[in-house]
Each structure stands twice: as C-alpha cells, then as structure tokens.
Design an enzyme around this catalytic site. Structure first.
Site, short mmCIF file in Angstrom:
data_model
loop_
_atom_site.label_atom_id
_atom_site.label_comp_id
_atom_site.label_asym_id
_atom_site.label_seq_id
_atom_site.Cartn_x
_atom_site.Cartn_y
_atom_site.Cartn_z
N LYS A 87 -16.15 -0.47 80.51
CA LYS A 87 -16.73 0.44 79.52
C LYS A 87 -18.15 -0.02 79.21
O LYS A 87 -18.36 -1.18 78.81
CB LYS A 87 -15.84 0.41 78.27
O1 G3P Z 1 -12.97 3.87 71.52
C1 G3P Z 1 -14.02 4.60 70.98
C2 G3P Z 1 -13.69 5.63 69.94
O2 G3P Z 1 -12.51 6.27 70.24
C3 G3P Z 1 -13.83 5.15 68.53
O3 G3P Z 1 -13.17 5.96 67.61
O4 G3P Z 1 -12.23 6.34 65.35
O5 G3P Z 1 -13.77 4.38 65.72
O6 G3P Z 1 -14.65 6.70 65.74
P1 G3P Z 1 -13.48 5.85 66.02
#
Ligand code: G3P
Length: 219
Positions: A87
């Site tokens: 990633k």
């Molecule tokens: O993995 C990246 C993404 O899904 C992060 O999500 O909930 O931290 O905005 P969030």
C-alpha cells in the site's frame, strides 16, 4: 464485489473470515497502532498472522515517503507472502514506486486518494487497486460516492485494469451504493459488513416462524 475488512484486529479478521464472505484485508499505520503493534519485528509478524487467517489480498502500508525507501520497504513486505499488496500513498514518489512495483509484478494499493485526477494517475502507473476514501470526503461535506462514480466512468472509458477499492466505508448504505455504482471492492469495518445482515422484518419473521412451530409442536 469483493469484501475486504479494514482492520488489523485479528479477532475481527477471523470473525469475518469465518462468515465465509471475506476476500481480503486492508490495514494502515493507524489501524496497526490501534492494536498496539509497533516496531518492525512485531509489524512483520502481525502481517504474517493476518496472512495465515485470510484467503485473499492483504494490504500492508509503507511508511517511507521517498522512492528508494518505498521500494526497499515494499519489496521486503511483498516477500513475506504472496497475499501481500504493497500500500503506497498518492504522492509523487509513491506514483513512481507504483510504476516500479508494477513492472516487477508486485501488487499495489494506491491509498489516500481523494480526487479522480489522483485515481487516473494511479491507474496509469499500473496500481492493482486504487483506494478513494469516501467516508473522509463525506466528513468534509464532499460527495464521496460521487468520486467512486467518476472513477468508474474514467476507468471504463479506457479499460484500465486497476480495481476501485472503495475505502473509508462507514456504514451499510456506503456498501450498497458502491455496489450499485460498480466499485470492484469495498473495505470497511466488521460492523458495516455485519450490518448487511440486519432487517427488523427478518428478526420479526423468524421469531414468528419459531413461535408457530413451537405452538404446533405443543411446546
Ligand atoms: O484503510 C484506509 C481507510 O479505509 C480509512 O478509513 O475510517 O479511517 O477514514 P477511515
């Protein structure tokens, strides 16, 4: 549509895997820190533990921001297991690294994508997945799902093979709308995946069926 779980919590990954609908896992440095996983040996061992549980791709994020170190880190991660997807953040050095990984046959997930221009660059660099963060766009009063629609249109116009991985999913409606648009993958918390199960008419209907059965059986 593939279902990935967005967590580094092994119990939750196991629960989703046991449900039989899991296609992969995404992690990020914040999710690893949330589980108290710090220091290179622990981080590496944790990725190996995740790979042992899940049948599918496991995104492991680099923390370097310059080309040489992104490549060094990403190549080491990719060697851990065939399931690992490196990633890489959507920055200039990251785009160069994605192009390099692509030429080496190493799978990549271009993360922190918030615009269709960024998604276009990720596809041109040969990313396996692109991760638009829809929840975080919604958080700043911008249409996260609209971005998924735009990327779908652009990728279909040119038959890009990069898969749209709708990230930062917060709830069931995000999943359903992404499925309607045609996102290839969604990654979300276990709560959003389990939320798909729920409907009050299902619960009421089942209670009624079981009550009628018990009554007819004289219980
Ligand atoms: O993995 C990246 C993404 O899904 C992060 O999500 O909930 O931290 O905005 P969030």
């Amino acid at each position: 549509m593939k279902f990935f779980i967005d967590t580094a919590n092994l119990q939750q990954i196991k629960e989703a895997q046991d449900l039989g609908v899991l296609d992969g896992v995404t992690t990020n440095p914040s999710l690893m820190a949330k589980e108290g996983i710090t220091g290179e040996p622990n981080i590496i061992n944790h990725y190996k533990a995740i790979c042992d549980i899940v049948d599918g791709d496991v995104s492991a994020e680099v923390i370097s921001t310059d080309f040489d170190n992104i490549v060094r880190e990403g190549e080491a991660l990719a060697k851990l297991n065939d399931k690992i997807v490196v990633k890489v953040p959507m920055i200039k050095e990251g785009v160069k690294a994605i192009k390099h990984f692509s030429s080496q046959g190493i799978k990549t997930n271009c993360t922190l994508v918030f615009s269709s221009g960024q998604a276009l660059l990720a596809a041109k660099a040969g990313a396996t997945y692109v991760s638009p963060f829809i929840g975080r766009l919604d958080d700043v009063s911008t249409d996260g799902l609209g971005l998924i629609e735009d990327i779908r249109l652009i990728y279909d116009n040119y038959n890009y093979e990069t898969q749209i991985l709708a990230a930062s999913i917060r709830h069931v409606t995000h999943i359903i709308e992404c499925a309607k648009i045609g996102a290839d993958v969604m990654t979300g918390p276990l709560s959003a995946i389990l939320g798909l199960l729920k409907h009050p008419l299902t619960d009421n209907g089942l209670a009624q069926f079981l009550a009628d059965h018990a009554k007819a059986a004289g219980k």
